[in-house]
Design a protein around this motif. Structure first.
Motif, mmCIF file in Angstrom:
data_model
loop_
_atom_site.group_PDB
_atom_site.id
_atom_site.type_symbol
_atom_site.label_atom_id
_atom_site.label_comp_id
_atom_site.label_asym_id
_atom_site.label_seq_id
_atom_site.Cartn_x
_atom_site.Cartn_y
_atom_site.Cartn_z
ATOM 1 N N GLU A 201 0.798 -1.209 0.010
ATOM 2 C CA GLU A 201 -0.095 -0.188 -0.067
ATOM 3 C C GLU A 201 0.859 1.213 0.091
ATOM 4 O O GLU A 201 1.881 1.143 0.614
ATOM 5 N N GLY A 202 0.442 2.450 -0.734
ATOM 6 C CA GLY A 202 1.261 3.497 -0.736
ATOM 7 C C GLY A 202 2.271 3.597 -1.812
ATOM 8 O O GLY A 202 3.208 4.381 -1.737
ATOM 9 N N GLY B 187 2.392 5.991 -7.688
ATOM 10 C CA GLY B 187 1.888 5.718 -9.102
ATOM 11 C C GLY B 187 0.563 4.944 -8.788
ATOM 12 O O GLY B 187 -0.107 4.974 -9.740
ATOM 13 N N GLU B 188 0.347 4.197 -7.659
ATOM 14 C CA GLU B 188 -1.046 3.533 -7.476
ATOM 15 C C GLU B 188 -2.062 4.123 -6.377
ATOM 16 O O GLU B 188 -1.383 4.637 -5.370
ATOM 17 N N SER B 189 -2.969 4.057 -6.846
ATOM 18 C CA SER B 189 -3.926 4.659 -5.936
ATOM 19 C C SER B 189 -4.690 3.793 -4.667
ATOM 20 O O SER B 189 -5.079 3.997 -3.764
ATOM 21 N N GLY B 190 -4.372 2.269 -4.732
ATOM 22 C CA GLY B 190 -4.601 1.378 -3.589
ATOM 23 C C GLY B 190 -3.707 0.267 -3.492
ATOM 24 O O GLY B 190 -2.658 0.330 -4.231
#
Length: 244
Positions: A24-25, A28-31
């Motif tokens: 997580e975090g 470039g990734e939202s989830g």
């Protein structure tokens, strides 16, 4: 991260018997994303290796900051710090599944880290010398305290552990580590086993509160030495790369 195996193979080795690992975090990734994707992404971001941190209260072993990362790592009592790019991962464990089939799920929180030398990590040579001295001193002192963890039962348990460790199916460290790192990790595990046996022996021969307290005072610094050595061994690959 060194390119010796694929992200898929690395993820399988990391997950082991756990149900699932997610990160997580990740930039470039939202989830949360799967471990294979996360490892590949972190490698493209510049991470070429990991340092292990095993902090405890009053002992930020292996950490380099900033405070937010250190606080999370201290709560988890473990973390990994990226080498080559300023990212670190702190695990959070959950149990899931019906009774009798409970599995561990892990969420790794990706956070910014400070690119600085990790706290209180010895060289392999220092760790090996400290461990040998701690093992001698702890064995003698525990024998004087009449603690069960220093007698024949402890010796048998240590021998059984060493037999397993020397078996053909046991890979102590991944390929690429110097032989000295393997020796240091094995000795650290042996010292850790001695400490665990001493703690688990209940009151053993210690019949008074003062004797129990004396055992604790003896074991805490030995435990600290073993943790420092474990971190030194696990971090040896990155340290050698950093030296060129």
């Amino acid at each position: 991260m060194a390119g010796n195996v694929s992200p898929d193979d690395a993820a399988i080795a990391i997950v082991g018997d756990d149900a699932v690992h997610r990160v997580e975090g990740l930039p470039g990734e939202s989830g949360p994303v799967g471990l294979t994707l996360a490892l590949g992404r972190l490698r493209t971001l510049g991470v070429t290796g990991w340092r292990v941190a095993l902090p405890a209260a009053g002992h930020p072993l292996g950490l380099s900051g900033p405070p937010e990362f250190n606080a999370r790592a201290l709560e988890a009592e473990e973390a990994v710090v990226g080498f080559g790019a300023p990212y670190g991962l702190v695990p959070e464990l959950y149990e899931a599944g019906p009774a009798g089939d409970v599995h561990t799920q892990v969420v790794w929180h990706c956070l910014a880290v400070r690119e600085a030398p990790p706290a209180d990590v010895p060289s392999l040579g220092e760790a090996e010398r400290e461990l040998a001295e701690a093992l001698r001193e702890a064995t003698v002192a525990l024998s004087r305290l009449d603690v069960a963890g220093s007698g024949p039962a402890a010796a048998a348990a240590i021998d059984a552990y060493r037999a397993r460790a020397e078996g053909p199916d046991e890979e102590v460290l991944a390929p690429g580590y110097p032989p000295r790192a393997v020796r240091v990790l094995e000795l650290a595990r042996r010292v850790g086993l001695l400490v665990s046996l001493a703690y688990e022996s209940g009151h053993g021969g210690a019949v008074s509160a003062s004797e129990i307290a004396a055992r604790g005072e003896l074991l805490r610094p030995v435990e600290r030495v073993a943790r420092r050595a474990r971190v030194a061994a696990y971090n040896a690959y990155v340290e050698e790369r950093e030296r060129g």
